[in-house]
Design a protein around this motif. Sequence first.
Motif, PDB file in Angstrom:
ATOM      1  N   SER A  65      -5.504   3.125   5.088  1.00 30.72           N
ATOM      2  CA  SER A  65      -6.528   2.079   5.132  1.00 30.72           C
ATOM      3  C   SER A  65      -5.863   0.706   5.030  1.00 30.72           C
ATOM      4  O   SER A  65      -4.721   0.565   4.574  1.00 30.72           O
ATOM      5  N   ILE A  66      -6.578  -0.321   5.413  1.00 34.85           N
ATOM      6  CA  ILE A  66      -6.041  -1.686   5.389  1.00 34.85           C
ATOM      7  C   ILE A  66      -5.714  -2.103   3.959  1.00 34.85           C
ATOM      8  O   ILE A  66      -4.716  -2.815   3.703  1.00 34.85           O
ATOM      9  N   GLU A  67      -6.492  -1.668   2.991  1.00 37.01           N
ATOM     10  CA  GLU A  67      -6.207  -2.006   1.597  1.00 37.01           C
ATOM     11  C   GLU A  67      -4.890  -1.394   1.143  1.00 37.01           C
ATOM     12  O   GLU A  67      -4.092  -2.037   0.429  1.00 37.01           O
ATOM     13  N   LEU A  68      -4.667  -0.148   1.585  1.00 35.21           N
ATOM     14  CA  LEU A  68      -3.427   0.510   1.190  1.00 35.21           C
ATOM     15  C   LEU A  68      -2.228  -0.128   1.871  1.00 35.21           C
ATOM     16  O   LEU A  68      -1.144  -0.283   1.267  1.00 35.21           O
ATOM     17  N   TRP A  69      -2.391  -0.515   3.151  1.00 37.93           N
ATOM     18  CA  TRP A  69      -1.289  -1.202   3.841  1.00 37.93           C
ATOM     19  C   TRP A  69      -0.927  -2.490   3.107  1.00 37.93           C
ATOM     20  O   TRP A  69       0.256  -2.773   2.836  1.00 37.93           O
ATOM     21  N   LEU A  70      -1.890  -3.316   2.793  1.00 36.21           N
ATOM     22  CA  LEU A  70      -1.624  -4.608   2.142  1.00 36.21           C
ATOM     23  C   LEU A  70      -1.053  -4.417   0.739  1.00 36.21           C
ATOM     24  O   LEU A  70      -0.129  -5.141   0.324  1.00 36.21           O
ATOM     25  N   THR A  71      -1.601  -3.473   0.015  1.00 36.52           N
ATOM     26  CA  THR A  71      -1.098  -3.225  -1.342  1.00 36.52           C
ATOM     27  C   THR A  71       0.347  -2.755  -1.311  1.00 36.52           C
ATOM     28  O   THR A  71       1.191  -3.193  -2.116  1.00 36.52           O
ATOM     29  N   GLY A  77      -6.771   6.097   1.393  1.00 39.89           N
ATOM     30  CA  GLY A  77      -7.145   4.828   0.784  1.00 39.89           C
ATOM     31  C   GLY A  77      -6.335   4.519  -0.452  1.00 39.89           C
ATOM     32  O   GLY A  77      -5.540   5.341  -0.947  1.00 39.89           O
ATOM     33  N   LEU A  78      -6.561   3.338  -0.965  1.00 41.23           N
ATOM     34  CA  LEU A  78      -5.836   2.884  -2.149  1.00 41.23           C
ATOM     35  C   LEU A  78      -6.158   3.751  -3.361  1.00 41.23           C
ATOM     36  O   LEU A  78      -5.304   3.942  -4.239  1.00 41.23           O
ATOM     37  N   ASP A  79      -7.381   4.277  -3.414  1.00 45.67           N
ATOM     38  CA  ASP A  79      -7.774   5.073  -4.579  1.00 45.67           C
ATOM     39  C   ASP A  79      -6.919   6.319  -4.741  1.00 45.67           C
ATOM     40  O   ASP A  79      -6.757   6.836  -5.848  1.00 45.67           O
TER      41      ASP A  79
END
Length: 920
Positions: A576-582, A823-825
């Motif tokens: 997910s985009i959140e995981l990429w950025l994190t 995902g980040l979760d």
Amino acid sequence: MRNDKLFFCVFLFFFFCLELSRGQNNGKTQVNVGVVTDVGTSYSEAAMLCINMSLADFYSSRPQFQTRLVVNVGDSKKDVVGAAIAALDLIKNKQVKAILGPWTSMQAHFLIEIGQKSQVPIVSFSATSPFLNSLRSPYFFRATYEDSSQVEAIKAFIKLFGWREVVPVYIDNTFGEGIMPRLTDALQDINVRIPYRSVIALNATDNEISVELLKMMTRPTRVFIVHMYSSLASRFFIKAKEIGLMKAGYVWILTNGVTDVLSSINETGIEAMDGVLGIKTYIQKSQDLEKFRSRWRKIFPQLELTVYGLWAYDATTALAIAIEEAGTNNMTFSNVVDTGRNVSELEALGLSQFGPKLLETLSKVQFRGLGGDFRFVNGQLQPSVFEIVNMIGTGEKSIGFWTEGNGLVKQLDQQPSSMSALSTWQDHLKQIIWPGEADSVPKGWEIPTNGKKLRIGVPKRIGFTDLVKVTRDPITNSTVVTGFCIDFFEAVIQAMPYDVSYEFIPFEKPGGSYNELVHQVYLGRYDAVVGDTTVLANRSSYVDFTFPFIKSGVGLIVPMKDQVKRDKFDFFKPLSIELWLTSLGFFFLVGITVWILEHRVNPDFRGPANYQASTIFWFAFSTMVFAPKERVFSFWARALVVTWYFLVLVLIQSYTASLASLLTSQQLNPTITSMNSLLDKGETVGYQRTSFILGKLKETGFPQSSLVPFDTAEECDELLSKGTKKGGIAGAFLEVPYLRLFLGQFCNTYKMVEEPFNVDGFGFVFPIGSPLVADVSRAILKVAESPKAMELERAWFKKKEQRCPDPVTNPDPNPSFTSRQLGLDSFLFLFIVVSVVCVIGLGKFTVCFLWKTRMTNLWTNFHEPDHKSYLDKVAKCPCSSSQETPKDKNNATNQTDKGCELRARRTQVNISQVHDQNSL
């Protein structure tokens, strides 16, 4: 010689009673009554003796009565016309006020008409046919039990043992046929079938009886209800024993028409009835009855007293009471008006003026007679108890009773037992000896052992031959039938408690449907049908089905299509985009943190600013492949790198797996999701030829033009592959067993999306009421619960499902892949751990840095420091320690020493500069 002596005794007794009555008639009114009987027969003479004994006993105990009955006998000569002539003579010439008799129901039919015409009551003590009720004559009184009154006892007896088929055997006259309507209705109430009736002529020869018995032997039913005269019954059972119908397995039930007069049957006839059961009229014991029996045996030792004699006795008593209560007024007959034309004997009789009054008093008569409570209800006696007897040897044994309130009981004072599933027949009856001296209860039917086999029809299929396949042996030219249905049927036959002979007969009508095949059983051309025959409500109206031996239903199968759209940016989709950025942010965070912790003690992290910046980026991203060239010396930097390695490892492995699934797996989705969508779009669909599915689809709303039949799985596959644009179909409807076979071949191409029609399954077909249905159904349950069922499943279905899962147990053999981004979760905990390590490491570094700065400021502000002491404190500062591990000490000793010396020198220079400034 015996008959002559008997007739002489009867004559003497009759003369004695007549003289006795004359002696008592002084000053009494004599009232003529008639008796129509078959003079010269033993049963008639016994009845006449009972009539005269009744009159003698009645008037001797009631001398005050003002009337005396005078008996006038009319000989019916064992003939219907003779009985009518005798009655006409008695009414016309003797002007009798009532008539006792006649003996048979056929004779009574004519006498009832005569009595109705002349208003003379007819009181019969032996005419038992229910047909006489249809005449609806108020002048007919039945001083006996109607034949149909025992039907409830017969019904309870058959229900107790659970027999499903019964054959009535009766004499071909009014007496025999009278019981049939009520008996048929009673058996239908408990779902007992009458497959046929055996009718025996009154004057049948022994050869004709044998022919009828042989027909009965060739049929499967083994429970018979016999209703005939005792004379014919004796000959019938003697022949039945000779032919072999009295062996184990047969059930014979006699009506009271035979059991009430067993004394009239010779010893040979009684012995032939060994094991027979019977319904017998129950006569309650009483003191008066025992006294009468004792007198009878003394006076007539060679003449048996039957229940009909007791009823003749009570009927005479009732008539005497009624005439006494009616009085002696108006005992004349009205003459017929002379019209000048010829009139018949019946029209010339006139009307009895005494009849209506006698009718009224006779209807109200009630007393305790030799046969029990005597009271007319609707012109006849009402029984409440019947006795159940078992013929054993040359006699009979009572095994129980039937009462109107309690049903079948062993004793009359016994509490009734409910006929529940847990009760047995021993709870209701005593021990029974069946024909052939068998102790076990006959099952009520069996396959005839005359070489006849069951004709079993089997469908001749073109496709899906794993269920039923009919071939011809080229060598023997015999029919060979195989398949799952056939193997299951043969397993069922083996599980049955008896042998069943059968032969398979293919149903080879071109284009013949399964409805037509099932109808052949109804027409009698087949004894059964075995195959993939579905249990349907409309079929069960004319045939019987066993329990289903395989579950079924109608499923809709449609082609599947890969719905995944692939492009040049697919490698971004696993995360997910959140995981990429994190992840990107943590790469920089870890690199900067390691630089902060290492650049003061590690020369690999020193140099010009641009070099150190590139080192940070290089170190951060090289951890992705676990190959950084820079070494780390400090403890917390190493702890951070280890933690970060673990997170990167998990992240890379998850990314790799997700990307591989995305690029290689197919997302197969059905092109159609339900039957309603097919209807809405007006799509063309396919169905199994000769199947009931065609009717179901038409009922649902599919037009005939959109329905395409097919026979084989290959033909169905071809139609589905073409698609509707090329003359194919959008979906196909198959029953679940066929669907399992089809998807076993094409599981990766098609899918069952819906089961729009529910049906019971496949069952074996038999004629309605066939006793085989219950036994075969029980055998089906035995096989279904045994390992044999799974063995057959594996043999015929699992062999194809080895590469394709079962669409019933696993209805989605190739599940659609749904792309799920990581995902980040999923990795939040690991990121938190890395963050904590970063915070601890940076915190430790900050504390040490602040401590060193504070010490320097304190020395500068208060006094000149002791160089040597201060240098020792600085050397002891944790931040100045290399914190190397023993393993790295040998490699980094020189650089560490140089670093410490450089720090000490710089500190000393700084202190000297401060000291000089303070001095100035």
